[in-house]
Design a protein around this motif. Structure first.
Motif, PDB file in Angstrom:
ATOM      1  N   VAL B 161      54.914 -15.109  -5.212  1.00 24.80           N
ATOM      2  CA  VAL B 161      55.837 -16.117  -5.764  1.00 24.80           C
ATOM      3  C   VAL B 161      57.101 -16.181  -4.906  1.00 24.80           C
ATOM      4  O   VAL B 161      57.602 -17.262  -4.581  1.00 24.80           O
ATOM      5  CB  VAL B 161      56.190 -15.791  -7.230  1.00 24.80           C
ATOM      6  N   LEU B 162      57.607 -15.024  -4.504  1.00 27.40           N
ATOM      7  CA  LEU B 162      58.826 -14.986  -3.678  1.00 27.40           C
ATOM      8  C   LEU B 162      58.616 -15.660  -2.319  1.00 27.40           C
ATOM      9  O   LEU B 162      59.409 -16.499  -1.913  1.00 27.40           O
ATOM     10  CB  LEU B 162      59.288 -13.535  -3.474  1.00 27.40           C
ATOM     11  N   VAL B 163      57.538 -15.279  -1.627  1.00 25.49           N
ATOM     12  CA  VAL B 163      57.374 -15.782  -0.253  1.00 25.49           C
ATOM     13  C   VAL B 163      56.731 -17.172  -0.206  1.00 25.49           C
ATOM     14  O   VAL B 163      56.715 -17.786   0.859  1.00 25.49           O
ATOM     15  CB  VAL B 163      56.568 -14.809   0.653  1.00 25.49           C
ATOM     16  N   ASN B 164      56.240 -17.643  -1.340  1.00 27.32           N
ATOM     17  CA  ASN B 164      55.664 -18.992  -1.353  1.00 27.32           C
ATOM     18  C   ASN B 164      56.517 -19.929  -2.221  1.00 27.32           C
ATOM     19  O   ASN B 164      57.224 -20.780  -1.699  1.00 27.32           O
ATOM     20  CB  ASN B 164      54.209 -18.925  -1.850  1.00 27.32           C
ATOM     21  N   ASN B 165      56.505 -19.742  -3.540  1.00 24.80           N
ATOM     22  CA  ASN B 165      57.205 -20.686  -4.422  1.00 24.80           C
ATOM     23  C   ASN B 165      58.707 -20.731  -4.155  1.00 24.80           C
ATOM     24  O   ASN B 165      59.302 -21.808  -4.029  1.00 24.80           O
ATOM     25  CB  ASN B 165      56.996 -20.314  -5.889  1.00 24.80           C
ATOM     26  N   PHE B 166      59.324 -19.537  -4.065  1.00 26.36           N
ATOM     27  CA  PHE B 166      60.783 -19.508  -3.885  1.00 26.36           C
ATOM     28  C   PHE B 166      61.169 -19.985  -2.485  1.00 26.36           C
ATOM     29  O   PHE B 166      62.143 -20.723  -2.305  1.00 26.36           O
ATOM     30  CB  PHE B 166      61.330 -18.096  -4.138  1.00 26.36           C
ATOM     31  N   VAL B 167      60.421 -19.551  -1.490  1.00 23.38           N
ATOM     32  CA  VAL B 167      60.690 -19.993  -0.116  1.00 23.38           C
ATOM     33  C   VAL B 167      60.571 -21.514  -0.027  1.00 23.38           C
ATOM     34  O   VAL B 167      61.425 -22.187   0.545  1.00 23.38           O
ATOM     35  CB  VAL B 167      59.736 -19.301   0.873  1.00 23.38           C
ATOM     36  N   ASN B 168      59.516 -22.056  -0.631  1.00 19.89           N
ATOM     37  CA  ASN B 168      59.347 -23.508  -0.581  1.00 19.89           C
ATOM     38  C   ASN B 168      60.499 -24.236  -1.274  1.00 19.89           C
ATOM     39  O   ASN B 168      60.925 -25.309  -0.838  1.00 19.89           O
ATOM     40  CB  ASN B 168      58.013 -23.907  -1.212  1.00 19.89           C
ATOM     41  N   HIS B 169      61.022 -23.631  -2.346  1.00 17.54           N
ATOM     42  CA  HIS B 169      62.164 -24.245  -3.028  1.00 17.54           C
ATOM     43  C   HIS B 169      63.396 -24.266  -2.116  1.00 17.54           C
ATOM     44  O   HIS B 169      64.164 -25.238  -2.136  1.00 17.54           O
ATOM     45  CB  HIS B 169      62.464 -23.500  -4.330  1.00 17.54           C
ATOM     46  N   LEU B 170      63.573 -23.218  -1.338  1.00 17.75           N
ATOM     47  CA  LEU B 170      64.679 -23.218  -0.366  1.00 17.75           C
ATOM     48  C   LEU B 170      64.467 -24.305   0.692  1.00 17.75           C
ATOM     49  O   LEU B 170      65.423 -24.944   1.136  1.00 17.75           O
ATOM     50  CB  LEU B 170      64.826 -21.840   0.288  1.00 17.75           C
ATOM     51  N   TYR B 171      63.221 -24.530   1.073  1.00 25.58           N
ATOM     52  CA  TYR B 171      62.932 -25.654   1.978  1.00 25.58           C
ATOM     53  C   TYR B 171      63.380 -26.982   1.331  1.00 25.58           C
ATOM     54  O   TYR B 171      63.972 -27.829   1.991  1.00 25.58           O
ATOM     55  CB  TYR B 171      61.429 -25.748   2.303  1.00 25.58           C
ATOM     56  N   CYS B 172      63.077 -27.128   0.040  1.00 26.36           N
ATOM     57  CA  CYS B 172      63.479 -28.351  -0.692  1.00 26.36           C
ATOM     58  C   CYS B 172      65.000 -28.523  -0.659  1.00 26.36           C
ATOM     59  O   CYS B 172      65.515 -29.612  -0.399  1.00 26.36           O
ATOM     60  CB  CYS B 172      63.034 -28.292  -2.151  1.00 26.36           C
ATOM     61  N   GLN B 173      65.710 -27.434  -0.955  1.00 26.31           N
ATOM     62  CA  GLN B 173      67.173 -27.511  -0.995  1.00 26.31           C
ATOM     63  C   GLN B 173      67.725 -27.853   0.388  1.00 26.31           C
ATOM     64  O   GLN B 173      68.671 -28.639   0.519  1.00 26.31           O
ATOM     65  CB  GLN B 173      67.758 -26.168  -1.465  1.00 26.31           C
ATOM     66  N   ALA B 174      67.151 -27.256   1.425  1.00 24.86           N
ATOM     67  CA  ALA B 174      67.610 -27.537   2.792  1.00 24.86           C
ATOM     68  C   ALA B 174      67.334 -29.000   3.152  1.00 24.86           C
ATOM     69  O   ALA B 174      68.170 -29.666   3.772  1.00 24.86           O
ATOM     70  CB  ALA B 174      66.922 -26.602   3.781  1.00 24.86           C
ATOM     71  N   ALA B 175      66.183 -29.497   2.735  1.00 25.61           N
ATOM     72  CA  ALA B 175      65.854 -30.909   2.995  1.00 25.61           C
ATOM     73  C   ALA B 175      66.891 -31.822   2.349  1.00 25.61           C
ATOM     74  O   ALA B 175      67.330 -32.815   2.945  1.00 25.61           O
ATOM     75  CB  ALA B 175      64.452 -31.237   2.470  1.00 25.61           C
TER      76      ALA B 175
END
Lengths: 251, 251
Positions: B161-175
């Motif tokens: 969850v940390l390296v996939n879901n949470f990381v992807n959410h940080l990608y969303c925020q950066a976008a």
């Protein structure tokens, strides 16, 4: 031939040097770093101090953010000075009127070769003529060059902190969780790569999955129950709440 | 020949089917999913309901976590049932004494082919004989197979969850941060890949960089000042604080 003095010889400086070395019409003639002794190698003069530098067409400053200003103050007032920081404005170079920025959006490691052609470069200069000089240079270094003002560059660097520094910290936390059960971190490697590769193909909003996205409160509660570290609990709660609220906002 | 009924035909079910299809000694004879009409394709009978299934050696359950239990209750009490969830214990299969788990640690997308050989598989079974059956199957599917109990598997899924879901959410925020300045997300692609690839080579603790790691409070304050979204500020503060405190802890 544009002559260049490279100031700062850390990770970025060394990678920049390697990328500049193969360009025709550009020549790094001097490299300045406190760790360098005065000597000449491959036609480049290495110098330990900025006051030993002789004039060049372009001074490329690849030092830590907090010393850009003091380094710039030691250089000739009529010179063209270019710093390489994402976080610092053009105006951090205070004395010289010919200021520029060449910001490579990438994280550099000492022992990892990079393909500069793939790295987005963002340039800025205090006048159009110097911007043209930078544009010509940047286009030889990279296939992706964009003029961008200090404000935009700062925002970009902030985005970089999220996808690099913060993401890597989540990798650290996950490694610790696995270590608690004597599981090696490399079990997560395929998932890490898939997660990164997926957003090269599709929008990260479309790529979002997991219990927080599904609003699966049972799994979220169960995850929180096994997290023994208070800080990890806080991270889990905040990011899950943020994912849950994300779709509800206008995006 | 081990005959298999695959129950559930979402992303995981379809990828499992593709991976099982090429194995000798194993044969998916039936696929059960509410979205399937009764028909036969390539020697496989598709069924819409579990009560249409005829007996097989192994029932592979690839349905959502919250219906594993109810699906298992519809299947023969003397059958060997194997679920594929990271979060659910072996005991979620309550009625059958022959229980098993085959958990692939990966995120599956409908249109992206996966190389099952690269995906770590974690197996568990209620008796040694069935564990051997699962081990034989898993080893044909993947080069990385490990027996693991429900508690360890749950921890692993939490790490995921940390390296996939949470990381992807940080990608969303950066976008979103980039979009505020009309900057396309793909400018971050090279940095995203470098960040992921780096931890395949070195420990994430060694890979950590950035203002929080350097305890560069000026940059942290400047970043917080341009974040207009309260939620983004919270994420930035918490992760920066966590990175800053990380080295001070015993690791």
């Amino acid at each position: 031939m544009v002559t260049i003095a490279l100031i700062g010889y850390g990770n970025l400086g060394q990678h920049l040097h390697a990328a500049l070395e193969v360009l025709v019409d550009y020549k790094v003639t001097q490299i300045c770093s406190p760790s360098q002794a005065l000597e000449t190698r491959n036609g480049v003069i290495y110098r330990a101090s900025t006051n030993q530098l002789t004039p060049v067409d372009l001074y490329l400053i690849a030092v830590k953010d907090d010393v850009i200003e003091s380094v710039s103050l030691q250089l000739p007032p009529d010179a063209f000075l270019v710093h390489t920081s994402g976080a610092q404005p053009l105006s951090i170079i205070a004395k010289q009127s010919r200021r520029g920025v060449l910001y490579p959006l990438q994280s550099f490691s000492r022992d990892t070769p990079v393909d500069f052609k793939q790295i987005p470069l963002f340039i800025e200069a205090s006048n159009q003529q110097d911007l043209d000089v930078l544009m010509n240079l940047a286009k030889k270094l990279s296939d992706r060059v964009m003029p961008l003002d200090s404000k935009g560059r700062f925002q970009l660097q902030l985005g970089g902190v999220l996808v690099n520094n913060f993401v890597n910290h989540l990798y650290c936390q996950a490694a610790d969780l696995l270590a608690q059960h004597q599981l090696p971190f490399d079990l997560l490697h395929p998932l890490i790569m898939e997660t990164a590769q997926k957003v090269l193909r599709i929008d990260p909003k479309q790529a979002q999955t997991g219990p927080a996205k599904r609003k699966d409160l049972n799994t979220i509660e169960a995850h929180l129950a096994v997290l023994t570290d208070e800080n990890q609990q806080e991270i889990y709660k905040l990011l899950s709440r943020s994912i849950g609220a994300y779709d509800d906002k206008k995006h």
